[in-house]
Each structure stands twice: as structure tokens, then as C-alpha cells.
Design a protein around this motif. Structure first.
Motif, PDB file in Angstrom:
ATOM      1  N   SER A 144      10.530  -6.268   0.838  1.00 21.73           N
ATOM      2  CA  SER A 144      11.325  -5.108   1.261  1.00 21.73           C
ATOM      3  C   SER A 144      12.313  -4.868  -0.046  1.00 21.73           C
ATOM      4  CB  SER A 144      12.243  -5.302   2.333  1.00 21.73           C
ATOM      5  OG  SER A 144      11.412  -5.557   3.602  1.00 21.73           O
ATOM      6  N   LEU A 145      12.739  -6.125  -0.741  1.00 26.65           N
ATOM      7  CA  LEU A 145      13.482  -5.607  -1.938  1.00 26.65           C
ATOM      8  C   LEU A 145      12.671  -5.381  -3.010  1.00 26.65           C
ATOM      9  CD1 LEU A 145      16.107  -8.653  -1.643  1.00 26.65           C
ATOM     10  CD2 LEU A 145      16.579  -6.413  -1.339  1.00 26.65           C
ATOM     11  N   ALA A 146      11.449  -5.927  -3.016  1.00 29.21           N
ATOM     12  CA  ALA A 146      10.626  -5.391  -4.057  1.00 29.21           C
ATOM     13  C   ALA A 146      10.106  -4.014  -3.867  1.00 29.21           C
ATOM     14  CB  ALA A 146       9.310  -6.408  -4.008  1.00 29.21           C
ATOM     15  N   ALA A 147       9.850  -3.344  -2.597  1.00 32.11           N
ATOM     16  CA  ALA A 147       9.448  -2.153  -2.317  1.00 32.11           C
ATOM     17  C   ALA A 147      10.604  -1.154  -2.831  1.00 32.11           C
ATOM     18  CB  ALA A 147       9.319  -1.919  -0.808  1.00 32.11           C
ATOM     19  N   GLN A 148      12.322  -1.481  -2.607  1.00 31.94           N
ATOM     20  CA  GLN A 148      13.028  -0.867  -3.141  1.00 31.94           C
ATOM     21  C   GLN A 148      13.107  -0.584  -4.452  1.00 31.94           C
ATOM     22  OE1 GLN A 148      14.143   1.138  -0.779  1.00 31.94           O
ATOM     23  NE2 GLN A 148      12.900   0.013   0.504  1.00 31.94           N
ATOM     24  N   TYR A 149      12.919  -1.893  -5.320  1.00 30.49           N
ATOM     25  CA  TYR A 149      12.719  -1.961  -6.564  1.00 30.49           C
ATOM     26  C   TYR A 149      11.667  -0.782  -7.238  1.00 30.49           C
ATOM     27  CZ  TYR A 149      11.808  -3.400 -11.449  1.00 30.49           C
ATOM     28  OH  TYR A 149      11.471  -3.687 -12.782  1.00 30.49           O
ATOM     29  N   TRP A 150      10.667  -0.867  -6.923  1.00 27.78           N
ATOM     30  CA  TRP A 150       9.279  -0.085  -7.161  1.00 27.78           C
ATOM     31  C   TRP A 150       9.980   1.499  -6.738  1.00 27.78           C
ATOM     32  CZ3 TRP A 150       6.199  -0.894 -10.675  1.00 27.78           C
ATOM     33  CH2 TRP A 150       5.926  -2.188 -10.938  1.00 27.78           C
ATOM     34  N   MET A 151      10.630   1.828  -5.657  1.00 32.55           N
ATOM     35  CA  MET A 151      11.012   3.222  -5.400  1.00 32.55           C
ATOM     36  C   MET A 151      11.978   3.582  -6.240  1.00 32.55           C
ATOM     37  SD  MET A 151       9.458   4.001  -2.652  1.00 32.55           S
ATOM     38  CE  MET A 151       8.077   3.035  -3.527  1.00 32.55           C
ATOM     39  N   LEU A 152      12.884   2.791  -6.567  1.00 37.75           N
ATOM     40  CA  LEU A 152      13.908   2.950  -7.919  1.00 37.75           C
ATOM     41  C   LEU A 152      13.070   3.294  -9.166  1.00 37.75           C
ATOM     42  CD1 LEU A 152      16.714   0.475  -6.974  1.00 37.75           C
ATOM     43  CD2 LEU A 152      16.861   3.142  -6.985  1.00 37.75           C
ATOM     44  N   GLY A 177      21.621  -2.061  -2.958  1.00 39.23           N
ATOM     45  CA  GLY A 177      22.151  -0.916  -2.285  1.00 39.23           C
ATOM     46  C   GLY A 177      21.172   0.009  -1.597  1.00 39.23           C
ATOM     47  N   LEU A 178      20.211   0.192  -2.268  1.00 43.13           N
ATOM     48  CA  LEU A 178      19.159   1.182  -1.725  1.00 43.13           C
ATOM     49  C   LEU A 178      18.462   0.307  -0.633  1.00 43.13           C
ATOM     50  CD1 LEU A 178      17.580   3.714  -1.961  1.00 43.13           C
ATOM     51  CD2 LEU A 178      15.984   2.770  -3.369  1.00 43.13           C
ATOM     52  N   ALA A 179      18.277  -0.795  -0.441  1.00 41.52           N
ATOM     53  CA  ALA A 179      17.637  -1.537   0.437  1.00 41.52           C
ATOM     54  C   ALA A 179      18.276  -1.368   1.692  1.00 41.52           C
ATOM     55  CB  ALA A 179      17.692  -3.155   0.233  1.00 41.52           C
ATOM     56  N   SER A 180      20.047  -1.400   1.730  1.00 38.39           N
ATOM     57  CA  SER A 180      20.763  -1.383   2.577  1.00 38.39           C
ATOM     58  C   SER A 180      20.860   0.092   3.351  1.00 38.39           C
ATOM     59  CB  SER A 180      22.239  -1.614   2.283  1.00 38.39           C
ATOM     60  OG  SER A 180      23.194  -1.402   3.192  1.00 38.39           O
ATOM     61  N   ILE A 181      20.804   1.180   2.394  1.00 33.95           N
ATOM     62  CA  ILE A 181      20.567   2.332   3.031  1.00 33.95           C
ATOM     63  C   ILE A 181      19.368   3.100   3.551  1.00 33.95           C
ATOM     64  CG2 ILE A 181      20.369   4.767   2.006  1.00 33.95           C
ATOM     65  CD1 ILE A 181      22.311   3.871  -0.579  1.00 33.95           C
ATOM     66  N   TYR A 182      18.201   2.134   2.933  1.00 29.79           N
ATOM     67  CA  TYR A 182      16.696   2.661   3.618  1.00 29.79           C
ATOM     68  C   TYR A 182      16.763   2.035   4.681  1.00 29.79           C
ATOM     69  CZ  TYR A 182      11.749   2.382   4.132  1.00 29.79           C
ATOM     70  OH  TYR A 182      10.524   2.499   4.996  1.00 29.79           O
ATOM     71  N   CYS A 183      17.239   0.780   5.067  1.00 30.29           N
ATOM     72  CA  CYS A 183      17.417  -0.032   6.293  1.00 30.29           C
ATOM     73  C   CYS A 183      17.932   0.904   7.392  1.00 30.29           C
ATOM     74  CB  CYS A 183      18.021  -1.471   6.227  1.00 30.29           C
ATOM     75  SG  CYS A 183      17.708  -2.182   7.925  1.00 30.29           S
ATOM     76  N   GLU A 194       0.965  -1.132   0.122  1.00 35.50           N
ATOM     77  CA  GLU A 194       0.051  -0.086  -0.054  1.00 35.50           C
ATOM     78  C   GLU A 194       1.079   1.154  -0.129  1.00 35.50           C
ATOM     79  OE1 GLU A 194      -3.354   0.632  -0.227  1.00 35.50           O
ATOM     80  OE2 GLU A 194      -3.496  -1.593  -0.599  1.00 35.50           O
ATOM     81  N   ILE A 195       2.139   1.159   0.655  1.00 34.99           N
ATOM     82  CA  ILE A 195       2.880   2.204   0.766  1.00 34.99           C
ATOM     83  C   ILE A 195       3.698   2.435  -0.606  1.00 34.99           C
ATOM     84  CG2 ILE A 195       4.944   3.320   1.767  1.00 34.99           C
ATOM     85  CD1 ILE A 195       2.508   3.722   3.789  1.00 34.99           C
ATOM     86  N   ASP A 196       3.999   1.419  -1.242  1.00 31.40           N
ATOM     87  CA  ASP A 196       4.500   1.515  -2.473  1.00 31.40           C
ATOM     88  C   ASP A 196       3.500   2.174  -3.668  1.00 31.40           C
ATOM     89  OD1 ASP A 196       6.675  -0.043  -1.488  1.00 31.40           O
ATOM     90  OD2 ASP A 196       5.994  -1.848  -2.440  1.00 31.40           O
ATOM     91  N   ALA A 197       2.291   1.624  -3.528  1.00 27.85           N
ATOM     92  CA  ALA A 197       1.311   2.260  -4.506  1.00 27.85           C
ATOM     93  C   ALA A 197       1.231   3.726  -4.118  1.00 27.85           C
ATOM     94  CB  ALA A 197      -0.120   1.870  -4.262  1.00 27.85           C
ATOM     95  N   GLU A 198       1.308   4.176  -2.885  1.00 23.12           N
ATOM     96  CA  GLU A 198       0.863   5.586  -2.616  1.00 23.12           C
ATOM     97  C   GLU A 198       1.971   6.422  -2.992  1.00 23.12           C
ATOM     98  OE1 GLU A 198      -0.276   8.652   1.120  1.00 23.12           O
ATOM     99  OE2 GLU A 198      -0.754   6.704   1.076  1.00 23.12           O
ATOM    100  N   VAL A 199       3.267   5.828  -2.974  1.00 18.68           N
ATOM    101  CA  VAL A 199       4.691   6.652  -3.287  1.00 18.68           C
ATOM    102  C   VAL A 199       4.418   6.672  -4.919  1.00 18.68           C
ATOM    103  CG1 VAL A 199       7.001   6.874  -3.112  1.00 18.68           C
ATOM    104  CG2 VAL A 199       5.615   6.068  -1.151  1.00 18.68           C
TER     105      VAL A 199
END
Length: 230
Positions: free
Chosen positions: A121-129, A147-153, A60-65
Motif C-alpha cells: 500500500s505504501l508502494a502504491a502511494q509512492y507510485w501515485m506521487l 501522509g498520502l497513505a493516511s489520506i488515501y486510507c 495492476e491498478i498502479d500500472a493502469e493509473v
């Protein structure tokens, strides 16, 4: 968020309210059913376990972003676009920070349960990118997501404790880590490209033609390539 107040979303909201009040241990399906007025039978149709609720929340957060993402412009660098996208994610999660703070504390003590969230969580970072217009093809795609997953965590932990109105600490931590990550990624991609060129040198001749399905050249003088003549 959760404008479509269906059974699934009711359950997610109820679970987050219970977590904010009593922690992750207080989130049980009977308690969710009582809070949301959604039957256990309907909850079973939507979820297999409690972790599924967190995965649904992530989606849901992915979709909103993504709904708030704007097309990339030449004026913005890739790092700036990723920065804006991640900050949009934190803003979208702000109403649920009390619940997420208690859930995060509980999962830190239960690594096996937390590990179930790694794929989503990795899928979320894929969609953020993807929302930031980042390049997601080629050998560097996996490096970017990881890399983004590590940064985000790491920045997520800062965000949980950041009560400043403008999220100054979160923005500073995110900007610093994205800068360091960008430099590391450039070095890693360069090394990967060098290795690929090196490895190609050991490929047998004609492998590209065979991959494309092209016929090999006939033997000299038009003779059959089969020495037995069959």
C-alpha cells in the motif's frame, strides 16, 4: 484493465468475482482454480497466499493509473496533480467496488492479515506521487508517502460508500484532506530542515571533506602529523 488475460490476471479476476459474491471468506484457491480454469499448481507458482492476490491487484491498478498519467504542467499545483491521480485510481477500481467493499469489511476484522498489505500500500502511494510528478527525494519523501497513505486510507472508506455518479462525496473528502495534509507537510518539512541545520552544528570540522575522500591538510611547517614520527 487486465487486457493481458494470462493465468495471473485470470486468478485475480476470479478472486474478485468470488469476493463480490460471497465475501473474502469465499475466496479460496480451490474456488479460484474452479472459477478461472487455472490449476492449483499454476496458482502456487503465482501466489503464496490469498493476500498476494490483493498485492497483485494493487500492482495492476498502479500500472493502469500510471499509464493514464499526464506530464505535469505549470498551470497545475502539486495538490491538483495528486488529486487527479488519486481520483483516476478510484475510477480504475470502480468495476471492482462490490468486491473491495466486502474485502475491506473482512480485513477490518482481521488486522494481522490487513497489516500484510502495508508495504504494498505504501508502494502504491509512492507510485501515485511519482505519477503526479511530486518531489520524491530528500528528507520529505517519506513524509509525503506516509501522509498520502493516511489520506488515501480515509478517503477510500468514503469512496466505498459513495454511490453518486460524479463521486462528489469522494472528491470533497479528498480535496479537504489533501489541503490539510499539504499544510501539515509544509510545517513538518520546515521543522525537519531546522533540525538538520541544528544537528550539523555539532558535526566535527572536516567531516564533509572526509565524506568526499579529500586528504586533510598537512601539519604546519610540513611536519608529520604523527607525533611519534613513524
Amino acid at each position: 484493465m487486465f487486457e493481458e488475460y494470462n493465468k495471473r490476471n485470470k486468478a485475480i479476476v476470479a478472486a474478485l468475482e468470488l469476493a463480490a459474491e460471497g465475501g473474502w471468506k469465499a475466496v479460496t484457491f480451490p474456488a479460484i482454480a474452479m472459477r478461472s480454469s487455472v490449476s492449483l499448481a499454476d496458482l502456487r507458482r503465482e501466489f503464496t497466499c490469498k493476500t498476494d492476490i490483493l498485492r497483485a491487484f494493487q500492482a495492476e491498478i498502479d500500472a493502469e493509473v500510471l499509464a493514464k498519467s499526464k506530464p505535469a504542467t505549470p498551470e497545475q499545483s502539486p495538490r491538483d496533480r495528486v488529486f487527479d491521480t488519486v481520483m483516476t485510481r478510484f475510477e480504475a477500481m470502480t468495476p471492482y467496488k462490490p468486491a473491495l467493499r466486502r474485502i475491506s469489511a473482512a480485513l477490518c476484522c482481521h488486522p494481522a492479515e490487513a497489516a500484510q498489505l502495508i508495504p504494498s500500500s505504501l508502494a502504491a502511494q509512492y507510485w501515485m506521487l511519482a505519477g503526479a510528478g511530486a518531489k520524491l527525494d530528500g528528507p520529505g519523501a517519506g513524509l509525503r508517502v506516509a501522509g498520502l497513505a493516511s489520506i488515501y486510507c480515509k478517503v477510500f472508506g468514503v469512496w466505498l460508500d459513495d454511490d453518486t455518479p460524479g463521486l462528489d462525496r469522494t472528491m470533497a473528502a479528498l480535496d479537504r484532506r489533501l489541503k490539510n495534509g499539504e499544510e501539515w507537510l509544509a510545517r513538518a518539512e520546515s521543522a525537519c530542515e531546522s533540525f538538520c541545520r541544528f544537528a550539523c552544528g555539532f558535526m566535527p570540522r572536516g567531516w564533509k571533506r572526509r565524506e568526499r575522500g579529500e586528504a586533510t591538510e598537512p601539519a604546519a611547517g610540513g611536519a608529520s602529523a604523527n607525533p611519534a614520527g613513524t
